[in-house]
Enzyme design. Structure first.
Site, PDB file in Angstrom:
ATOM      1  N   LYS A 215     -29.569  13.069 -41.088  1.00 14.92           N
ATOM      2  CA  LYS A 215     -30.605  13.797 -40.853  1.00 14.92           C
ATOM      3  C   LYS A 215     -30.367  15.188 -40.249  1.00 14.92           C
ATOM      4  O   LYS A 215     -29.545  15.140 -39.139  1.00 14.92           O
ATOM      5  CB  LYS A 215     -31.473  13.078 -39.846  1.00 14.92           C
ATOM      6  CG  LYS A 215     -32.625  13.598 -39.510  1.00 14.92           C
ATOM      7  CD  LYS A 215     -33.684  12.862 -38.469  1.00 14.92           C
ATOM      8  CE  LYS A 215     -34.710  13.780 -38.124  1.00 14.92           C
ATOM      9  NZ  LYS A 215     -35.920  12.897 -37.233  1.00 14.92           N
ATOM     10  N   ARG A 225     -44.508  17.600 -36.743  1.00 16.47           N
ATOM     11  CA  ARG A 225     -44.513  17.816 -35.059  1.00 16.47           C
ATOM     12  C   ARG A 225     -45.929  18.025 -34.849  1.00 16.47           C
ATOM     13  O   ARG A 225     -46.230  17.915 -33.631  1.00 16.47           O
ATOM     14  CB  ARG A 225     -43.537  18.939 -34.862  1.00 16.47           C
ATOM     15  CG  ARG A 225     -42.029  18.209 -35.026  1.00 16.47           C
ATOM     16  CD  ARG A 225     -40.991  19.463 -34.671  1.00 16.47           C
ATOM     17  NE  ARG A 225     -39.852  18.694 -35.042  1.00 16.47           N
ATOM     18  CZ  ARG A 225     -38.664  19.534 -34.949  1.00 16.47           C
ATOM     19  NH1 ARG A 225     -38.467  20.783 -34.646  1.00 16.47           N
ATOM     20  NH2 ARG A 225     -37.443  19.134 -35.600  1.00 16.47           N
ATOM     21  N   LYS A 239     -33.300  20.861 -31.876  1.00 13.74           N
ATOM     22  CA  LYS A 239     -32.610  19.740 -32.063  1.00 13.74           C
ATOM     23  C   LYS A 239     -31.223  19.601 -32.643  1.00 13.74           C
ATOM     24  O   LYS A 239     -30.538  18.623 -33.110  1.00 13.74           O
ATOM     25  CB  LYS A 239     -33.570  18.554 -32.738  1.00 13.74           C
ATOM     26  CG  LYS A 239     -34.725  18.391 -32.286  1.00 13.74           C
ATOM     27  CD  LYS A 239     -35.747  17.204 -32.908  1.00 13.74           C
ATOM     28  CE  LYS A 239     -37.090  17.148 -32.310  1.00 13.74           C
ATOM     29  NZ  LYS A 239     -38.000  16.010 -32.726  1.00 13.74           N
ATOM     30  N   GLU A 255     -21.330  10.065 -41.219  1.00 17.41           N
ATOM     31  CA  GLU A 255     -22.646   9.380 -40.446  1.00 17.41           C
ATOM     32  C   GLU A 255     -22.917   7.963 -41.212  1.00 17.41           C
ATOM     33  O   GLU A 255     -23.251   7.082 -40.523  1.00 17.41           O
ATOM     34  CB  GLU A 255     -23.740  10.253 -40.476  1.00 17.41           C
ATOM     35  CG  GLU A 255     -23.613  11.549 -39.454  1.00 17.41           C
ATOM     36  CD  GLU A 255     -23.820  11.274 -38.173  1.00 17.41           C
ATOM     37  OE1 GLU A 255     -24.141  10.159 -37.937  1.00 17.41           O
ATOM     38  OE2 GLU A 255     -23.927  12.085 -37.462  1.00 17.41           O
ATOM     39  N   LYS A 270     -32.408  12.959 -44.985  1.00 15.90           N
ATOM     40  CA  LYS A 270     -33.717  13.729 -44.489  1.00 15.90           C
ATOM     41  C   LYS A 270     -33.453  15.179 -44.346  1.00 15.90           C
ATOM     42  O   LYS A 270     -32.631  15.343 -43.448  1.00 15.90           O
ATOM     43  CB  LYS A 270     -34.538  12.830 -43.515  1.00 15.90           C
ATOM     44  CG  LYS A 270     -35.616  13.230 -42.911  1.00 15.90           C
ATOM     45  CD  LYS A 270     -35.977  12.573 -41.958  1.00 15.90           C
ATOM     46  CE  LYS A 270     -37.008  13.250 -41.114  1.00 15.90           C
ATOM     47  NZ  LYS A 270     -37.390  12.478 -40.024  1.00 15.90           N
ATOM     48  N   SER A 296     -42.623  16.507 -44.153  1.00 12.16           N
ATOM     49  CA  SER A 296     -43.901  17.280 -44.014  1.00 12.16           C
ATOM     50  C   SER A 296     -43.954  18.486 -44.868  1.00 12.16           C
ATOM     51  O   SER A 296     -45.002  18.951 -45.417  1.00 12.16           O
ATOM     52  CB  SER A 296     -44.446  17.266 -42.632  1.00 12.16           C
ATOM     53  OG  SER A 296     -43.404  17.637 -41.662  1.00 12.16           O
ATOM     54  N   TYR A 335     -45.646  11.641 -48.381  1.00  3.85           N
ATOM     55  CA  TYR A 335     -47.045  11.699 -48.067  1.00  3.85           C
ATOM     56  C   TYR A 335     -47.816  11.547 -49.185  1.00  3.85           C
ATOM     57  O   TYR A 335     -49.266  11.499 -49.221  1.00  3.85           O
ATOM     58  CB  TYR A 335     -47.384  12.775 -47.307  1.00  3.85           C
ATOM     59  CG  TYR A 335     -46.628  13.113 -45.938  1.00  3.85           C
ATOM     60  CD1 TYR A 335     -46.981  12.409 -44.834  1.00  3.85           C
ATOM     61  CD2 TYR A 335     -45.368  13.802 -45.831  1.00  3.85           C
ATOM     62  CE1 TYR A 335     -46.070  12.212 -43.841  1.00  3.85           C
ATOM     63  CE2 TYR A 335     -44.687  13.530 -44.515  1.00  3.85           C
ATOM     64  CZ  TYR A 335     -45.159  12.765 -43.509  1.00  3.85           C
ATOM     65  OH  TYR A 335     -44.268  12.791 -42.427  1.00  3.85           O
TER      66      TYR A 335
HETATM   67  N1  LIG Z   1     -37.448  11.872 -34.896  1.00  3.39           N
HETATM   68  C1  LIG Z   1     -38.657  12.005 -35.161  1.00  3.39           C
HETATM   69  C2  LIG Z   1     -39.297  12.250 -36.631  1.00  3.39           C
HETATM   70  N2  LIG Z   1     -39.351  11.278 -37.524  1.00  3.39           N
HETATM   71  C3  LIG Z   1     -39.878  11.996 -38.716  1.00  3.39           C
HETATM   72  C4  LIG Z   1     -39.832  13.216 -38.345  1.00  3.39           C
HETATM   73  C5  LIG Z   1     -39.910  14.242 -39.526  1.00  3.39           C
HETATM   74  C6  LIG Z   1     -40.806  13.996 -40.615  1.00  3.39           C
HETATM   75  C7  LIG Z   1     -41.653  14.774 -41.528  1.00  3.39           C
HETATM   76  O1  LIG Z   1     -41.370  16.019 -41.406  1.00  3.39           O
HETATM   77  O2  LIG Z   1     -42.369  14.393 -42.356  1.00  3.39           O
HETATM   78  C8  LIG Z   1     -39.216  13.518 -37.187  1.00  3.39           C
HETATM   79  C9  LIG Z   1     -39.283  14.997 -36.767  1.00  3.39           C
HETATM   80  C10 LIG Z   1     -38.061  15.338 -36.017  1.00  3.39           C
HETATM   81  O3  LIG Z   1     -37.177  14.969 -36.185  1.00  3.39           O
HETATM   82  O4  LIG Z   1     -38.438  16.522 -35.578  1.00  3.39           O
HETATM   83 MG   LIG Z   2     -24.982   8.947 -36.526  1.00  3.88          MG
END
Ligand SMILES: NCc1[nH]cc(CCC(=O)O)c1CC(=O)O
Ligand SMILES: [Mg+2]
Length: 350
Positions: A215, A225, A239, A255, A270, A296, A335
């Site tokens: 991720k 968010r 993050k 990972e 992701k 998203s 989505y």
């Molecule tokens: N940890 C939370 C999480 N789980 C899914 C998403 C994002 C999914 C999306 O953008 O559709 C996030 C946001 C992030 O890591 O800030």
């Molecule tokens: Mg890990």
């Protein structure tokens, strides 16, 4: 990519590139629809879709400005969503809560409340659908924390090991509510092993773990968010001290290897479309069930262009999802799940 200087005589090159022409004409199999269908290597099916839903503690639906066409669902909308998913044959649904801001705290305690919005929604869905629909729950603290980070914060740093302890409790309350698939999206080190241990100790040996293993610290999560109400809390903080840097590639394999060794059943990459190379490498290296998240921001981009009439919405939905299959994904969180399922059914019933 570095290329060697091109010194070969032009005539030889053109001879090579001509191949067997005209004996070989790749356009022959593209001539008719039946033939294109017959040679198709990759297919998208309803069985590939996971539908992410946002829920809120109330009734009715709330539109999300940056995700036009996606609403947060109130309690009274859940049964209908379940029916829609089941009728269309969508295999699984992923739940994301918009926690009221008064319940958000620095320690994200609401995440481990067995009666929180997610747990209540899981129970409701399971009551409606039983085993006809898989339920996936995100494990991370950001929908519950007043700072919007996925873990506990000390001296403005997200601390790993204490966070993992909370994530284990979060996974446990979700599994006890009836969640089929625990999906940690937090990127703490060691959390898959710790959660697997917690589930085993609790006797929940058949609860799946779908690890968001690779991720990235992406700017494509913005609309999500907004949807869970964490963007304001996160502010300008990033993050990047726990999610991967976008330039990394081999690190994603590291990972995934660790998460599989720690007990993940399936893995996720992701975001999706900007990271198809990672999907491809993960699937070809490990050969395990691999998912991609069309996040998203990807939805927002395609929707915005379609809403302007600049792209054909139905066609780009199906083409973007097929790209994940071609890259090796076994399924996609999107989505567009309901729209895609409807389009696929329409195409097959003609
Ligand atoms: N940890 C939370 C999480 N789980 C899914 C998403 C994002 C999914 C999306 O953008 O559709 C996030 C946001 C992030 O890591 O800030
Ligand atoms: Mg890990």
């Amino acid at each position: 990519m570095n290329r060697a200087p091109h010194r070969a005589p032009l005539v030889r090159m053109s001879h090579f590139s001509r191949g067997n022409f005209p004996a070989t004409r790749l356009r022959r199999v593209r001539r008719h629809d039946w033939s294109r269908r017959l040679v198709a290597e990759n297919q998208l099916s309803v069985d590939d879709l996971i539908w992410p839903i946002f829920v809120f503690d109330g009734e009715g639906r709330q539109p999300i400005e940056s995700l036009p066409g996606v609403d947060r669902l109130g309690h009274d909308q859940i049964a209908e969503a379940v029916q829609t998913a089941c009728r269309l044959g969508i295999p699984a649904i992923a739940i994301f809560p918009a926690t009221p801001s008064e319940l958000k705290t620095p320690d994200a305690a609401e995440a481990i409340n067995p009666d929180n919005l997610v747990c209540r929604t899981v129970r409701k869905i399971k009551q409606e659908a039983g085993d006809a629909l898989g339920v996936i729950c995100d494990v991370a603290l950001d929908p519950y924390s007043s700072h919007g980070q996925d873990g506990l914060v000390r001296d403005s740093y997200v601390i790993n090991d204490e966070t993992v302890e909370v994530l284990c409790q979060q996974a446990l309350v979700q599994a006890e509510a009836g969640c089929d698939v625990i999906a940690p999206s937090d990127m703490m080190d060691g959390r898959i092993g710790a959660i697997r241990g917690t589930l085993e100790t609790a006797g929940m040996t058949n609860v799946q773990i779908m690890s968001y293993a690779a991720k990235y610290a992406s700017s494509f999560y913005g609309p999500f968010r907004d949807a869970v109400g964490s963007s304001g809390n996160l502010g300008k903080a990033s993050k990047s001290t726990y999610q991967q840097s976008p330039g990394q590639s081999d690190e994603a394999l590291h990972e995934v290897a660790l998460d599989l060794a720690e007990g993940a059943d399936t893995v996720m990459v992701k975001p999706g479309m900007p990271y198809l190379d990672i999907v491809y490498r993960v699937k070809s290296t490990f050969g395990v069930p691999t998912f991609a998240y069309q996040v998203s921001g990807e939805y927002a981009m395609l929707s915005a262009a379609a809403n302007h009439g600049w792209l054909d919405r139905d066609k780009v939905i199906l083409e973007s999802l097929l790209a994940f299959k071609r890259a090796g994904a076994d399924g996609v969180l999107t989505y567009f799940a309901v729209e895609a399922a409807r389009l696929l059914h329409a195409a097959h019933s003609q």
